[in-house]
Design a protein around this motif. Structure first.
Motif, PDB file in Angstrom:
ATOM      1  N   ILE A   4       8.532  75.306 -35.683  1.00 50.72           N
ATOM      2  CA  ILE A   4       8.238  74.062 -36.397  1.00 50.72           C
ATOM      3  C   ILE A   4       8.852  74.200 -37.778  1.00 50.72           C
ATOM      4  O   ILE A   4       8.453  75.068 -38.555  1.00 50.72           O
ATOM      5  CB  ILE A   4       6.724  73.810 -36.519  1.00 50.72           C
ATOM      6  N   PHE A   6       9.180  72.789 -41.337  1.00 48.97           N
ATOM      7  CA  PHE A   6       8.697  71.899 -42.390  1.00 48.97           C
ATOM      8  C   PHE A   6       9.817  71.795 -43.406  1.00 48.97           C
ATOM      9  O   PHE A   6      10.127  72.766 -44.101  1.00 48.97           O
ATOM     10  CB  PHE A   6       7.441  72.464 -43.060  1.00 48.97           C
ATOM     11  N   THR A  12       6.100  70.527 -49.906  1.00 52.06           N
ATOM     12  CA  THR A  12       6.171  71.438 -48.764  1.00 52.06           C
ATOM     13  C   THR A  12       6.192  72.881 -49.252  1.00 52.06           C
ATOM     14  O   THR A  12       5.502  73.739 -48.699  1.00 52.06           O
ATOM     15  CB  THR A  12       7.425  71.139 -47.911  1.00 52.06           C
ATOM     16  N   VAL A  69      10.213  71.372 -33.420  1.00 51.99           N
ATOM     17  CA  VAL A  69       9.512  70.292 -34.119  1.00 51.99           C
ATOM     18  C   VAL A  69      10.023  70.258 -35.558  1.00 51.99           C
ATOM     19  O   VAL A  69      10.100  71.300 -36.216  1.00 51.99           O
ATOM     20  CB  VAL A  69       7.974  70.511 -34.118  1.00 51.99           C
ATOM     21  N   VAL A  71       9.077  68.607 -39.181  1.00 56.41           N
ATOM     22  CA  VAL A  71       8.155  67.862 -40.039  1.00 56.41           C
ATOM     23  C   VAL A  71       8.954  67.556 -41.303  1.00 56.41           C
ATOM     24  O   VAL A  71       9.272  68.452 -42.076  1.00 56.41           O
ATOM     25  CB  VAL A  71       6.871  68.666 -40.361  1.00 56.41           C
ATOM     26  N   GLU A  73       9.446  65.883 -44.869  1.00 53.99           N
ATOM     27  CA  GLU A  73       8.693  65.449 -46.048  1.00 53.99           C
ATOM     28  C   GLU A  73       9.660  65.412 -47.228  1.00 53.99           C
ATOM     29  O   GLU A  73       9.833  66.393 -47.929  1.00 53.99           O
ATOM     30  CB  GLU A  73       7.515  66.418 -46.304  1.00 53.99           C
ATOM     31  N   LEU A 109       7.940  64.560 -36.929  1.00 56.96           N
ATOM     32  CA  LEU A 109       6.833  63.984 -37.683  1.00 56.96           C
ATOM     33  C   LEU A 109       7.344  63.675 -39.080  1.00 56.96           C
ATOM     34  O   LEU A 109       7.932  64.538 -39.740  1.00 56.96           O
ATOM     35  CB  LEU A 109       5.666  64.972 -37.752  1.00 56.96           C
ATOM     36  N   LEU A 111       6.299  62.603 -42.882  1.00 57.40           N
ATOM     37  CA  LEU A 111       5.212  62.510 -43.844  1.00 57.40           C
ATOM     38  C   LEU A 111       5.634  61.535 -44.931  1.00 57.40           C
ATOM     39  O   LEU A 111       6.561  61.812 -45.694  1.00 57.40           O
ATOM     40  CB  LEU A 111       4.893  63.888 -44.443  1.00 57.40           C
ATOM     41  N   VAL A 176      -2.881  65.882 -41.675  1.00 56.27           N
ATOM     42  CA  VAL A 176      -1.628  66.107 -40.959  1.00 56.27           C
ATOM     43  C   VAL A 176      -1.871  66.770 -39.595  1.00 56.27           C
ATOM     44  O   VAL A 176      -1.218  66.416 -38.606  1.00 56.27           O
ATOM     45  CB  VAL A 176      -0.651  66.943 -41.816  1.00 56.27           C
ATOM     46  N   LEU A 180       0.031  66.167 -35.921  1.00 52.90           N
ATOM     47  CA  LEU A 180       0.934  67.210 -35.430  1.00 52.90           C
ATOM     48  C   LEU A 180       0.415  67.796 -34.115  1.00 52.90           C
ATOM     49  O   LEU A 180       1.193  68.014 -33.182  1.00 52.90           O
ATOM     50  CB  LEU A 180       1.101  68.306 -36.488  1.00 52.90           C
TER      51      LEU A 180
END
Length: 187
Positions: A4, A6, A12, A69, A71, A73, A109, A111, A176, A180
């Motif tokens: 994942i 980020f 972050t 994945v 994420v 932001e 995802l 944010l 979150v 997620l």
């Protein structure tokens, strides 16, 4: 082990935290993953001060590794610097396109970020809609305002009033994680 990523800015990275390796948003999400014994490793690719333009230049450095994945932001610094919302939207889309071109099965995802409600005008309204439109266009999981319940609350933010404290990140992680977890197929 699935990955994942980020990918974001100081929100972050965990700017200003005593130990971002244990108290940043990605770290708190990794702790929940570990508790639930899920086969995921979280990578914190936050860079303080980054804009969507900077992220677009930086994303290539992560595309050679497996990304199951993403994420995403980014955008808070665009807001602070007065970058036009359309530029933010274009850059977010370009980041998404780059990731999907290299990792077609990636789950994503977004944010979202908002200007405070007390800031009126078309600029604030345009930014409020950027993130929702990008998420909808790309069929992404979405948290509309990642700082909801934390922004503007003095004891949940560092003295700069912009970055959450460790307690603030716990609230953010609580918002979150369910989104997620659903994306990961974990209820």
């Amino acid at each position: 082990m699935k990955k994942i990523l980020f990918f974001g800015d100081s929100l972050t990275a965990g700017y200003g935290l005593r130990d971002p390796r244990t108290t940043s948003l990605p770290a708190l999400i990794q702790q929940r993953i570990d508790i639930d014994k899920l086969p995921y490793q979280v990578i914190n690719a936050g860079q303080s001060g980054d804009t969507t333009s900077g992220g677009l230049l930086r994303i290539d450095g992560y595309l050679d590794q497996a990304i199951d994945v993403l994420v995403l932001e980014l955008g808070a610094n665009d807001i602070l610097r007065g970058i036009p919302p359309q530029t933010t939207s274009t850059n977010l889309q370009a980041i998404i396109n780059k990731v999907r071109s290299r990792h077609p099965n990636v789950k994503m995802l977004l944010l979202g970020m908002e200007l405070p409600g007390w800031i009126p005008g078309a600029f604030a309204g345009a930014f409020r809609s950027v993130f929702a439109q990008v998420a909808m266009k790309n069929d992404m999981a979405f948290v509309p305002f990642m700082l909801e319940g934390v922004a503007g609350i003095r004891h949940l933010n560092l003295p700069d009033g912009l970055h959450p404290t460790a307690d603030g990140y716990k609230i953010i992680a609580d918002r979150v994680w369910p989104v997620l977890a659903t994306l990961l197929g974990h209820q």
